[in-house]
Scaffold this motif. Structure first.
Motif, short mmCIF file in Angstrom:
data_model
loop_
_atom_site.label_atom_id
_atom_site.label_comp_id
_atom_site.label_asym_id
_atom_site.label_seq_id
_atom_site.Cartn_x
_atom_site.Cartn_y
_atom_site.Cartn_z
N GLU A 1 0.84 -1.21 0.00
CA GLU A 1 0.00 0.00 0.00
C GLU A 1 0.88 1.26 0.00
N ILE A 2 1.98 1.23 0.78
CA ILE A 2 2.88 2.41 0.83
C ILE A 2 3.50 2.64 -0.55
N SER A 3 3.95 1.56 -1.19
CA SER A 3 4.61 1.75 -2.50
C SER A 3 3.62 2.36 -3.50
N GLN A 4 2.33 2.02 -3.38
CA GLN A 4 1.33 2.58 -4.31
C GLN A 4 1.19 4.10 -4.15
N ARG A 5 1.53 4.63 -2.95
CA ARG A 5 1.44 6.09 -2.76
C ARG A 5 2.46 6.82 -3.63
N TYR A 6 3.49 6.10 -4.07
CA TYR A 6 4.50 6.72 -4.95
C TYR A 6 4.05 6.75 -6.41
N GLN A 7 2.99 5.98 -6.70
CA GLN A 7 2.51 5.84 -8.08
C GLN A 7 2.40 7.18 -8.82
N PRO A 8 1.70 8.21 -8.25
CA PRO A 8 1.55 9.46 -9.02
C PRO A 8 2.87 10.22 -9.23
N LEU A 9 3.87 9.93 -8.39
CA LEU A 9 5.14 10.67 -8.50
C LEU A 9 6.05 10.06 -9.57
N ILE A 10 5.78 8.81 -9.92
CA ILE A 10 6.64 8.11 -10.87
C ILE A 10 6.04 8.25 -12.26
N THR A 11 6.66 9.11 -13.07
CA THR A 11 6.10 9.45 -14.39
C THR A 11 7.19 9.28 -15.45
N ARG B 1 16.46 3.35 -23.75
CA ARG B 1 16.95 2.48 -22.67
C ARG B 1 15.89 1.54 -22.13
N SER B 2 14.62 2.02 -22.12
CA SER B 2 13.57 1.22 -21.48
C SER B 2 12.18 1.78 -21.81
N THR B 3 11.17 1.09 -21.30
CA THR B 3 9.80 1.60 -21.50
C THR B 3 9.30 2.22 -20.20
N ALA B 4 8.34 3.11 -20.35
CA ALA B 4 7.75 3.75 -19.17
C ALA B 4 7.09 2.69 -18.28
N LYS B 5 6.45 1.71 -18.92
CA LYS B 5 5.72 0.68 -18.17
C LYS B 5 6.68 -0.12 -17.28
N TYR B 6 7.79 -0.55 -17.87
CA TYR B 6 8.78 -1.33 -17.10
C TYR B 6 9.33 -0.48 -15.95
N ARG B 7 9.67 0.77 -16.28
CA ARG B 7 10.28 1.63 -15.26
C ARG B 7 9.34 1.82 -14.07
N LYS B 8 8.07 2.02 -14.38
CA LYS B 8 7.11 2.28 -13.30
C LYS B 8 6.95 1.03 -12.43
N GLU B 9 6.71 -0.10 -13.08
CA GLU B 9 6.49 -1.34 -12.31
C GLU B 9 7.72 -1.70 -11.49
N ALA B 10 8.89 -1.56 -12.13
CA ALA B 10 10.13 -1.92 -11.43
C ALA B 10 10.36 -1.00 -10.22
N SER B 11 10.08 0.29 -10.36
CA SER B 11 10.31 1.23 -9.25
C SER B 11 9.39 0.89 -8.08
N LEU B 12 8.12 0.63 -8.39
CA LEU B 12 7.18 0.32 -7.30
C LEU B 12 7.59 -0.98 -6.61
N ASN B 13 8.07 -1.95 -7.40
CA ASN B 13 8.54 -3.22 -6.80
C ASN B 13 9.76 -3.00 -5.92
N LEU B 14 10.65 -2.10 -6.34
CA LEU B 14 11.85 -1.84 -5.53
C LEU B 14 11.48 -1.17 -4.20
N ILE B 15 10.53 -0.26 -4.25
CA ILE B 15 10.09 0.40 -3.00
C ILE B 15 9.52 -0.67 -2.06
N ARG B 16 8.67 -1.48 -2.62
CA ARG B 16 8.02 -2.53 -1.83
C ARG B 16 9.06 -3.50 -1.25
#
Ligand SMILES: Cc1cc2nc3c(=O)[nH]c(=O)nc-3n(C[C@H](O)[C@H](O)[C@H](O)COP(=O)(O)OP(=O)(O)OC[C@H]3O[C@@H](n4cnc5c(N)ncnc54)[C@H](O)[C@@H]3O)c2cc1C
Length: 281
Positions: free
Chosen positions: A242-252, A258-273
Protein backbone atom coordinates in the motif's frame (compact mmCIF):
# COMPACT_ATOMS: atom_id res chain seq x y z
CA UNK A 1 39.19 26.91 -33.20
CA UNK A 2 37.75 27.58 -29.76
CA UNK A 3 39.76 29.44 -27.12
CA UNK A 4 40.61 27.63 -23.86
CA UNK A 5 41.66 29.07 -20.49
CA UNK A 6 43.46 27.05 -17.82
CA UNK A 7 43.31 29.20 -14.68
CA UNK A 8 45.65 28.46 -11.77
CA UNK A 9 43.19 29.36 -9.01
CA UNK A 10 39.43 29.38 -8.44
CA UNK A 11 39.54 33.19 -8.17
CA UNK A 12 41.17 33.44 -11.61
CA UNK A 13 38.49 31.14 -13.05
CA UNK A 14 35.72 33.26 -11.53
CA UNK A 15 37.28 36.46 -12.88
CA UNK A 16 37.39 34.95 -16.38
CA UNK A 17 33.70 34.05 -16.11
CA UNK A 18 32.91 37.61 -14.93
CA UNK A 19 34.59 39.09 -18.03
CA UNK A 20 33.45 36.73 -20.79
CA UNK A 21 30.67 34.21 -21.42
CA UNK A 22 32.47 30.85 -21.37
CA UNK A 23 31.69 27.14 -20.93
CA UNK A 24 33.09 25.52 -17.80
CA UNK A 25 34.68 22.14 -18.43
CA UNK A 26 35.63 19.69 -15.66
CA UNK A 27 36.24 16.09 -16.86
CA UNK A 28 34.50 16.75 -20.18
CA UNK A 29 32.82 13.32 -20.26
CA UNK A 30 29.34 14.82 -20.63
CA UNK A 31 30.30 17.96 -22.49
CA UNK A 32 32.30 16.26 -25.24
CA UNK A 33 29.54 13.70 -25.86
CA UNK A 34 26.81 16.34 -25.93
CA UNK A 35 28.75 18.56 -28.34
CA UNK A 36 29.99 15.72 -30.57
CA UNK A 37 29.33 16.19 -34.29
CA UNK A 38 30.30 12.77 -35.60
CA UNK A 39 33.29 10.54 -36.12
CA UNK A 40 36.61 12.41 -36.55
CA UNK A 41 34.94 15.84 -36.47
CA UNK A 42 35.81 18.34 -33.73
CA UNK A 43 33.01 18.82 -31.15
CA UNK A 44 30.87 21.91 -31.62
CA UNK A 45 31.98 24.30 -28.90
CA UNK A 46 30.60 27.78 -29.43
CA UNK A 47 32.10 29.54 -26.41
CA UNK A 48 35.61 29.71 -24.94
CA UNK A 49 36.30 26.92 -22.47
CA UNK A 50 37.41 27.44 -18.88
CA UNK A 51 39.07 24.23 -17.65
CA UNK A 52 38.60 23.71 -13.92
CA UNK A 53 39.54 20.08 -13.20
CA UNK A 54 43.06 21.13 -12.11
CA UNK A 55 41.89 23.60 -9.43
CA UNK A 56 43.05 22.38 -6.00
CA UNK A 57 40.33 24.39 -4.21
CA UNK A 58 37.71 22.24 -5.95
CA UNK A 59 39.30 18.87 -5.22
CA UNK A 60 39.09 18.64 -1.43
CA UNK A 61 37.14 16.17 0.72
CA UNK A 62 36.85 17.03 4.42
CA UNK A 63 34.51 16.98 7.41
CA UNK A 64 33.66 20.12 9.40
CA UNK A 65 30.87 20.91 11.91
CA UNK A 66 28.99 17.66 11.26
CA UNK A 67 29.02 18.12 7.51
CA UNK A 68 30.94 16.38 4.78
CA UNK A 69 32.33 18.69 2.09
CA UNK A 70 33.16 17.28 -1.32
CA UNK A 71 34.82 19.47 -3.95
CA UNK A 72 33.04 19.35 -7.32
CA UNK A 73 36.23 18.42 -9.21
CA UNK A 74 36.77 15.29 -7.17
CA UNK A 75 36.64 12.45 -9.68
CA UNK A 76 34.48 9.36 -9.28
CA UNK A 77 37.68 7.31 -8.87
CA UNK A 78 38.89 9.62 -6.05
CA UNK A 79 35.58 9.05 -4.25
CA UNK A 80 35.89 5.28 -4.41
CA UNK A 81 39.19 5.39 -2.53
CA UNK A 82 38.36 7.98 0.13
CA UNK A 83 37.70 7.00 3.78
CA UNK A 84 35.13 9.80 4.37
CA UNK A 85 32.81 8.57 1.61
CA UNK A 86 30.02 6.29 2.91
CA UNK A 87 29.99 2.74 1.57
CA UNK A 88 26.52 3.10 0.06
CA UNK A 89 27.68 6.07 -2.06
CA UNK A 90 30.77 4.11 -3.13
CA UNK A 91 28.45 1.29 -4.18
CA UNK A 92 26.50 3.76 -6.35
CA UNK A 93 29.68 5.22 -7.89
CA UNK A 94 31.01 1.71 -8.56
CA UNK A 95 28.03 1.07 -10.86
CA UNK A 96 28.79 4.16 -12.98
CA UNK A 97 30.57 4.10 -16.33
CA UNK A 98 33.94 2.27 -16.52
CA UNK A 99 37.27 2.89 -14.75
CA UNK A 100 38.73 5.14 -17.51
CA UNK A 101 35.61 7.33 -17.56
CA UNK A 102 35.48 7.40 -13.75
CA UNK A 103 39.09 8.68 -13.77
CA UNK A 104 37.95 11.77 -15.71
CA UNK A 105 34.32 12.26 -14.63
CA UNK A 106 33.73 14.61 -11.70
CA UNK A 107 30.98 14.80 -9.13
CA UNK A 108 30.27 18.44 -9.98
CA UNK A 109 29.84 17.51 -13.64
CA UNK A 110 27.26 14.86 -12.77
CA UNK A 111 25.32 17.40 -10.65
CA UNK A 112 25.55 20.30 -13.14
CA UNK A 113 24.51 18.06 -16.01
CA UNK A 114 21.23 17.72 -14.07
CA UNK A 115 20.07 14.60 -15.85
CA UNK A 116 17.24 12.70 -14.12
CA UNK A 117 19.42 9.65 -14.89
CA UNK A 118 22.48 11.14 -13.15
CA UNK A 119 23.49 8.28 -10.90
CA UNK A 120 24.90 10.31 -7.99
CA UNK A 121 21.78 12.44 -7.61
CA UNK A 122 19.51 10.09 -5.58
CA UNK A 123 22.12 10.12 -2.79
CA UNK A 124 22.31 13.92 -2.69
CA UNK A 125 18.52 14.20 -2.63
CA UNK A 126 18.19 11.55 0.10
CA UNK A 127 20.91 13.23 2.19
CA UNK A 128 19.42 16.76 1.86
CA UNK A 129 22.69 17.97 0.32
CA UNK A 130 23.36 21.62 -0.52
CA UNK A 131 25.57 23.15 -3.16
CA UNK A 132 27.64 26.34 -2.95
CA UNK A 133 27.61 28.48 -6.09
CA UNK A 134 30.36 31.05 -6.33
CA UNK A 135 30.94 34.04 -8.61
CA UNK A 136 33.74 36.62 -8.40
CA UNK A 137 31.40 38.93 -6.47
CA UNK A 138 29.20 36.66 -4.33
CA UNK A 139 28.31 33.18 -3.21
CA UNK A 140 25.05 31.42 -2.40
CA UNK A 141 24.24 28.02 -0.93
CA UNK A 142 21.08 26.23 -2.07
CA UNK A 143 19.50 22.80 -1.52
CA UNK A 144 20.17 20.31 -4.33
CA UNK A 145 16.47 20.14 -5.29
CA UNK A 146 16.38 23.93 -5.73
CA UNK A 147 19.64 23.91 -7.73
CA UNK A 148 18.22 21.47 -10.30
CA UNK A 149 15.26 23.31 -11.78
CA UNK A 150 14.24 20.70 -14.39
CA UNK A 151 15.62 17.97 -16.61
CA UNK A 152 19.10 19.18 -17.69
CA UNK A 153 18.37 22.59 -16.15
CA UNK A 154 19.96 24.32 -13.16
CA UNK A 155 19.89 27.79 -11.64
CA UNK A 156 23.66 28.19 -12.18
CA UNK A 157 24.50 31.64 -13.59
CA UNK A 158 26.94 32.09 -16.51
CA UNK A 159 29.39 33.73 -14.11
CA UNK A 160 29.12 31.03 -11.41
CA UNK A 161 30.96 27.82 -10.58
CA UNK A 162 29.63 25.05 -8.39
CA UNK A 163 32.32 25.34 -5.73
CA UNK A 164 31.32 22.95 -2.92
CA UNK A 165 28.93 20.10 -2.17
CA UNK A 166 27.79 20.04 1.45
CA UNK A 167 26.26 16.90 2.93
CA UNK A 168 25.04 16.35 6.51
CA UNK A 169 27.45 13.79 8.00
CA UNK A 170 24.80 11.18 8.83
CA UNK A 171 24.96 7.43 8.54
CA UNK A 172 22.05 5.01 8.21
CA UNK A 173 21.74 1.49 9.56
CA UNK A 174 19.76 0.29 6.57
CA UNK A 175 21.04 1.10 3.09
CA UNK A 176 19.78 -0.33 -0.18
CA UNK A 177 20.79 0.74 -3.70
CA UNK A 178 19.71 -0.83 -6.97
CA UNK A 179 20.52 0.35 -10.49
CA UNK A 180 18.54 -1.33 -13.22
CA UNK A 181 20.43 -1.40 -16.50
CA UNK A 182 21.20 -3.62 -19.43
CA UNK A 183 24.20 -5.10 -17.61
CA UNK A 184 26.30 -4.51 -14.48
CA UNK A 185 28.95 -2.17 -15.88
CA UNK A 186 28.92 0.60 -18.51
CA UNK A 187 25.17 0.73 -18.60
CA UNK A 188 22.74 3.62 -18.74
CA UNK A 189 20.17 3.64 -15.98
CA UNK A 190 16.66 2.41 -16.72
CA UNK A 191 15.65 3.11 -13.11
CA UNK A 192 17.54 3.50 -9.85
CA UNK A 193 16.48 3.20 -6.23
CA UNK A 194 18.06 4.34 -2.97
CA UNK A 195 16.52 3.54 0.40
CA UNK A 196 17.99 4.60 3.76
CA UNK A 197 16.55 4.02 7.23
CA UNK A 198 17.34 4.26 10.92
CA UNK A 199 15.74 1.91 13.44
CA UNK A 200 15.59 2.28 17.23
CA UNK A 201 14.37 -0.92 18.86
CA UNK A 202 11.66 -1.92 16.43
CA UNK A 203 10.68 1.65 15.48
CA UNK A 204 11.64 3.34 12.23
CA UNK A 205 13.01 6.74 13.33
CA UNK A 206 14.16 7.96 9.92
CA UNK A 207 13.51 6.79 6.38
CA UNK A 208 14.48 8.25 3.00
CA UNK A 209 13.57 6.96 -0.46
CA UNK A 210 14.91 8.46 -3.71
CA UNK A 211 14.49 7.22 -7.27
CA UNK A 212 16.32 8.19 -10.46
CA UNK A 213 15.41 7.97 -14.14
CA UNK A 214 11.69 7.56 -13.52
CA UNK A 215 10.43 11.17 -13.70
CA UNK A 216 11.71 14.52 -15.04
CA UNK A 217 13.48 15.01 -11.70
CA UNK A 218 14.71 12.74 -8.92
CA UNK A 219 11.69 11.42 -7.01
CA UNK A 220 11.64 11.91 -3.25
CA UNK A 221 8.61 12.50 -1.03
CA UNK A 222 9.30 13.94 2.44
CA UNK A 223 5.49 13.83 2.98
CA UNK A 224 5.27 10.05 2.55
CA UNK A 225 8.46 9.59 4.57
CA UNK A 226 6.95 11.63 7.45
CA UNK A 227 3.98 9.25 7.63
CA UNK A 228 6.39 6.30 8.06
CA UNK A 229 8.58 7.75 10.80
CA UNK A 230 7.63 6.46 14.26
CA UNK A 231 5.95 3.33 12.86
CA UNK A 232 7.13 -0.15 13.79
CA UNK A 233 9.10 -2.18 11.24
CA UNK A 234 6.36 -4.82 11.34
CA UNK A 235 3.66 -2.24 10.49
CA UNK A 236 5.71 -0.95 7.58
CA UNK A 237 6.49 -4.45 6.33
CA UNK A 238 2.85 -5.50 6.41
CA UNK A 239 1.67 -2.38 4.52
CA UNK A 240 4.63 -2.22 2.08
CA UNK A 241 2.40 -2.80 -0.97
CA UNK A 242 0.00 0.00 0.00
CA UNK A 243 2.88 2.41 0.83
CA UNK A 244 4.61 1.75 -2.50
CA UNK A 245 1.33 2.58 -4.31
CA UNK A 246 1.44 6.09 -2.76
CA UNK A 247 4.50 6.72 -4.95
CA UNK A 248 2.51 5.84 -8.08
CA UNK A 249 1.55 9.46 -9.02
CA UNK A 250 5.14 10.67 -8.50
CA UNK A 251 6.64 8.11 -10.87
CA UNK A 252 6.10 9.45 -14.39
CA UNK A 253 8.73 7.81 -16.61
CA UNK A 254 9.13 8.01 -20.37
CA UNK A 255 9.70 5.46 -23.13
CA UNK A 256 13.17 5.88 -24.58
CA UNK A 257 16.03 3.87 -26.10
CA UNK A 258 16.95 2.48 -22.67
CA UNK A 259 13.57 1.22 -21.48
CA UNK A 260 9.80 1.60 -21.50
CA UNK A 261 7.75 3.75 -19.17
CA UNK A 262 5.72 0.68 -18.17
CA UNK A 263 8.78 -1.33 -17.10
CA UNK A 264 10.28 1.63 -15.26
CA UNK A 265 7.11 2.28 -13.30
CA UNK A 266 6.49 -1.34 -12.31
CA UNK A 267 10.13 -1.92 -11.43
CA UNK A 268 10.31 1.23 -9.25
CA UNK A 269 7.18 0.32 -7.30
CA UNK A 270 8.54 -3.22 -6.80
CA UNK A 271 11.85 -1.84 -5.53
CA UNK A 272 10.09 0.40 -3.00
CA UNK A 273 8.02 -2.53 -1.83
CA UNK A 274 11.06 -4.82 -1.62
CA UNK A 275 12.95 -2.27 0.49
CA UNK A 276 10.05 -1.80 2.91
CA UNK A 277 9.38 -5.54 3.24
CA UNK A 278 13.01 -6.42 3.88
CA UNK A 279 14.15 -3.73 6.31
CA UNK A 280 16.41 -5.45 8.85
CA UNK A 281 18.16 -3.63 11.69
C1 LIG B 1 31.17 6.27 -21.52
C2 LIG B 1 30.38 7.09 -20.53
C3 LIG B 1 29.69 6.42 -19.52
C4 LIG B 1 28.96 7.17 -18.58
N1 LIG B 1 28.26 6.50 -17.60
C5 LIG B 1 27.54 7.19 -16.70
C6 LIG B 1 26.80 6.51 -15.68
O1 LIG B 1 26.82 5.28 -15.55
N2 LIG B 1 26.04 7.27 -14.83
C7 LIG B 1 26.00 8.64 -14.91
O2 LIG B 1 25.31 9.27 -14.11
N3 LIG B 1 26.71 9.31 -15.85
C8 LIG B 1 27.47 8.62 -16.75
N4 LIG B 1 28.17 9.31 -17.72
C9 LIG B 1 28.09 10.77 -17.78
C10 LIG B 1 29.27 11.53 -17.14
O3 LIG B 1 30.45 10.76 -17.14
C11 LIG B 1 28.98 11.99 -15.72
O4 LIG B 1 27.82 12.76 -15.68
C12 LIG B 1 30.16 12.81 -15.14
O5 LIG B 1 30.07 12.84 -13.73
C13 LIG B 1 30.26 14.22 -15.70
O6 LIG B 1 31.38 14.86 -15.12
P1 LIG B 1 32.43 15.69 -15.99
O7 LIG B 1 33.44 16.22 -15.05
O8 LIG B 1 32.94 14.88 -17.12
O9 LIG B 1 31.48 16.84 -16.54
P2 LIG B 1 31.72 17.83 -17.78
O10 LIG B 1 31.41 17.11 -19.05
O11 LIG B 1 33.02 18.52 -17.68
O12 LIG B 1 30.57 18.88 -17.47
C14 LIG B 1 29.19 18.55 -17.50
C15 LIG B 1 28.38 19.85 -17.35
O13 LIG B 1 28.57 20.40 -16.06
C16 LIG B 1 29.16 21.72 -16.14
N5 LIG B 1 30.12 21.76 -15.01
C17 LIG B 1 30.97 20.78 -14.63
N6 LIG B 1 31.56 21.09 -13.46
C18 LIG B 1 31.08 22.32 -13.10
C19 LIG B 1 31.31 23.17 -11.97
N7 LIG B 1 32.08 22.81 -10.92
N8 LIG B 1 30.68 24.35 -11.93
C20 LIG B 1 29.84 24.72 -12.95
N9 LIG B 1 29.56 23.93 -14.02
C21 LIG B 1 30.17 22.75 -14.10
C22 LIG B 1 29.76 21.82 -17.52
O14 LIG B 1 29.76 23.14 -17.99
C23 LIG B 1 28.79 20.94 -18.32
O15 LIG B 1 27.63 21.67 -18.63
C24 LIG B 1 28.91 8.59 -18.66
C25 LIG B 1 29.65 9.25 -19.69
C26 LIG B 1 30.37 8.51 -20.60
C27 LIG B 1 31.12 9.24 -21.68
Amino acid sequence: MVKGYRPGTLQEALELLAQETCTVMAGGTDLMVQRARGFSLRPKLDRPLVFIEQLKELKQIYKKDETLHIGPCVTLTDLLGHPHIPEIFKQMIGRMASPPTRNMATLGGNICNASPAGDTLPWFYAMNAKVKLQSSAAERTVPIDAFISGPKKTILGNNEILADIIIPDETFEINMYRKLGQRKGMSLTKASFLGLAMITGSTVTDIRIALGSVAPRIVRSPEIERTLKGKSINDIRSSAGEISQRYQPLITPIDDARSTAKYRKEASLNLIRHFLENMQP
